[in-house]
Structure formats: structure tokens, C-alpha cells
Design a protein around this motif. Sequence first.
Motif, mmCIF file in Angstrom:
data_model
loop_
_atom_site.group_PDB
_atom_site.id
_atom_site.type_symbol
_atom_site.label_atom_id
_atom_site.label_comp_id
_atom_site.label_asym_id
_atom_site.label_seq_id
_atom_site.Cartn_x
_atom_site.Cartn_y
_atom_site.Cartn_z
ATOM 1 N N VAL A 121 15.099 54.974 105.699
ATOM 2 C CA VAL A 121 14.712 55.450 104.383
ATOM 3 C C VAL A 121 13.704 54.456 103.815
ATOM 4 O O VAL A 121 13.602 53.328 104.278
ATOM 5 N N ARG A 122 12.974 54.945 102.830
ATOM 6 C CA ARG A 122 11.998 54.064 102.197
ATOM 7 C C ARG A 122 12.466 53.823 100.769
ATOM 8 O O ARG A 122 12.872 54.755 100.077
ATOM 9 N N GLY A 123 12.436 52.584 100.350
ATOM 10 C CA GLY A 123 12.853 52.282 98.992
ATOM 11 C C GLY A 123 12.464 50.871 98.635
ATOM 12 O O GLY A 123 11.760 50.200 99.383
ATOM 13 N N ASP A 124 12.939 50.447 97.477
ATOM 14 C CA ASP A 124 12.590 49.124 96.999
ATOM 15 C C ASP A 124 13.620 48.128 97.519
ATOM 16 O O ASP A 124 14.622 47.848 96.875
ATOM 17 N N ALA A 125 13.366 47.600 98.709
ATOM 18 C CA ALA A 125 14.335 46.717 99.367
ATOM 19 C C ALA A 125 14.596 45.460 98.528
ATOM 20 O O ALA A 125 15.724 44.989 98.443
ATOM 21 N N GLY A 126 13.572 44.952 97.877
ATOM 22 C CA GLY A 126 13.717 43.735 97.080
ATOM 23 C C GLY A 126 14.677 43.942 95.918
ATOM 24 O O GLY A 126 15.553 43.114 95.660
ATOM 25 N N SER A 127 14.528 45.072 95.212
ATOM 26 C CA SER A 127 15.397 45.357 94.065
ATOM 27 C C SER A 127 16.826 45.597 94.524
ATOM 28 O O SER A 127 17.774 45.105 93.911
ATOM 29 N N LEU A 128 16.981 46.352 95.605
ATOM 30 C CA LEU A 128 18.322 46.645 96.110
ATOM 31 C C LEU A 128 19.036 45.348 96.488
ATOM 32 O O LEU A 128 20.198 45.122 96.147
ATOM 33 N N ARG A 129 18.299 44.501 97.172
ATOM 34 C CA ARG A 129 18.847 43.204 97.576
ATOM 35 C C ARG A 129 19.294 42.404 96.349
ATOM 36 O O ARG A 129 20.381 41.829 96.325
ATOM 37 N N GLN A 130 18.461 42.412 95.307
ATOM 38 C CA GLN A 130 18.782 41.664 94.090
ATOM 39 C C GLN A 130 20.058 42.195 93.442
ATOM 40 O O GLN A 130 20.921 41.427 93.018
ATOM 41 N N VAL A 131 20.197 43.517 93.386
ATOM 42 C CA VAL A 131 21.391 44.121 92.777
ATOM 43 C C VAL A 131 22.630 43.740 93.586
ATOM 44 O O VAL A 131 23.661 43.345 93.028
ATOM 45 N N LEU A 132 22.525 43.832 94.906
ATOM 46 C CA LEU A 132 23.671 43.489 95.760
ATOM 47 C C LEU A 132 24.042 42.015 95.606
ATOM 48 O O LEU A 132 25.219 41.661 95.522
ATOM 49 N N ILE A 133 23.022 41.172 95.536
ATOM 50 C CA ILE A 133 23.289 39.739 95.360
ATOM 51 C C ILE A 133 24.010 39.505 94.028
ATOM 52 O O ILE A 133 24.995 38.773 93.960
ATOM 53 N N ASN A 134 23.543 40.165 92.963
ATOM 54 C CA ASN A 134 24.180 39.982 91.649
ATOM 55 C C ASN A 134 25.628 40.446 91.673
ATOM 56 O O ASN A 134 26.525 39.744 91.210
ATOM 57 N N LEU A 135 25.859 41.645 92.214
ATOM 58 C CA LEU A 135 27.211 42.225 92.151
ATOM 59 C C LEU A 135 28.169 41.504 93.094
ATOM 60 O O LEU A 135 29.303 41.211 92.719
#
Length: 303
Positions: free
Chosen positions: A25-39
Motif C-alpha cells: 500500500v502507499r501511504g505516509d510511512a513517516g506519520s504512521l511510524r510517528q503515531v506508532l512510536i507515540n502510542l
Amino acid sequence: MFRPQVNRKALSLDLSLSPKVAGWVRGDAGSLRQVLINLVGNAVKFTNQGRIGIAALPGETHTTSKRRPVLFHITDTGIGIKPENRERIFSMFEQEDASMTKCFGGAGLGLAISKKLVEQMGGSICVESVPGVGSRFSFTVEFDEAAPHFPNAAACQALALPTPETRILIVEDDAFNLKFLMQALEGSGYRVECAQDGASALSMLSGMRFDLVLMDIQLPVMSGIEATHLIRSNAVEGCDPNIPIIAVTAYALRGDSERFLEEGLTDYISKPIDATKLLTTIGRVLAQRQTVRGPGLAGSTPP
Ligand code: MN
């Protein structure tokens, strides 16, 4: 990334990826990574015993949409959040209460940023929680369907690469990188074998013919550099000491390319691996090799 803290607290960490989510899939890998890191960071911080769960599963699809929603759950057995605070915690800078801040440090800013990022990715975030039992943060992200961007057969043929008998040895100890490399190379028509440390790489090289080695540098048992030295010094029986070896390395620092070339490596690519860069580097190295050998060497007759 969270492993030291998870180990120190003796928490168990469960990862679960639904096979229905696998694929490109194509998406914003950087943002997803940031959210996962935060949570995940919060979950680890606010949990002193028990487990942290990270799961990804298919979200609800709208039949008309070509987008692929994915639902993520971050579950913990931590201190939990009081019902009256469940909406507030996503507001900037808010924290549960002073005592929690004292014990665990603030989580508010990370959650506010996560909410913003998730919404930018077309999703939403929510939390369910029982104080003293644990919390579950859930969020969705909509991805675009994407074909893996490996060069197609026609493009490979234009480069005269790879021929069906081009065989590559991947030496990589990280399961995720290994899977990625295998998919990228097999998807482009290469024959692939793998080894997970330098020593097993050497035994594979002495038992089978290869055209190229992709060598991770940080490996258990024997490093990629040591293995390269042994190959180059003709210490590996049955293996061409001049076989092209491409370093695959996390050391993406200036000056490393020269260092790797001095160590006997033919070329290098840095992690995170870009599939196009990987395949063009392999193509270039193999083409150089063909030029050095000369075409039709096997069929040529001595003078
Ligand atoms: Mn490694």
C-alpha cells in the motif's frame, strides 16, 4: 526501539499482523511510524506489568472506495485512564492528573500529535480504558492500493538483466529486511538463496555457484566485513574471490562508501532499503562484471 524498556519491566510484547493486511500500500510511512512510536511509547511508559499488544487488521471498506483502511490497536495492561478524561487526553498538553505526571511523566503532547497525524491520514483515533486494568488505543489509516514498484520484466530486459540463471545470495539476519529483499529480488526474476550470518554465507558460497552477494554488515557470528575479507583472500573453497559483494548497511554516513570499498566490497546501499535503488545497483554491478569478463567468454576459442 522499545525493547530495552520492555525487557527491563519484564513486559511481554505481542505483535500481530493480519495476513489480510499484508501486501503493498502507499501511504505516509513517516506519520504512521510517528503515531506508532507515540502510542507504543506511552503504553510502555504507563505499564509496569503485563503486556503490550500491537495489532494491525483490515478496516471497514467502503465498496466504492479503492482505498485500503487498516485498523491498528495498541493495547496495554497499564494504569488506565478515567472515563472523564478520555476525550481530553487528545488535547494539546493535557495530562491525566498531577500524580500521574509525577509517576509517569506527560503523555499529552504525543497523543495530541498522534490525533492530528491520524486525521491527516484520513483516519480517526479513540481510546477504551478501564482504570487499573489497561487501555486500548485504536486508530484507522486509509492507504492507497499500490503495486510494488519493482521494475517490470520489459524494463529488466532492456537492461539485459536478470537472466534466469542469475543467482543472488542474501546475507541478512533481520527477518523483515530479509523478506523485503527476497520479495524485491524474486519479484524481479532473480534466483535467491539466503544466509543469516557470515559463517553460513561462506558455507553456502562454497557449496553453490552465485553471481552476486548482498551482504548485511552487522551480522551475528561473523560480520559482513569479516566474511568479505575471507572471500577476497580466496579462503572460501569453490567461491570466486572476485564475486561482486554489495554491502547492505545501516551506516548511511558520509565516508562509509570509501571505507566499504577499501574493505573489498564492490558497492553499497543503505537502509532503509529503496527497492529501485537496490535493483539498479545490482543491475549496474552485474553489468560491470559482464563487461570485465567480456561477452561470450565461454564460447570463445583460444588463439
Ligand atoms: Mn543485521
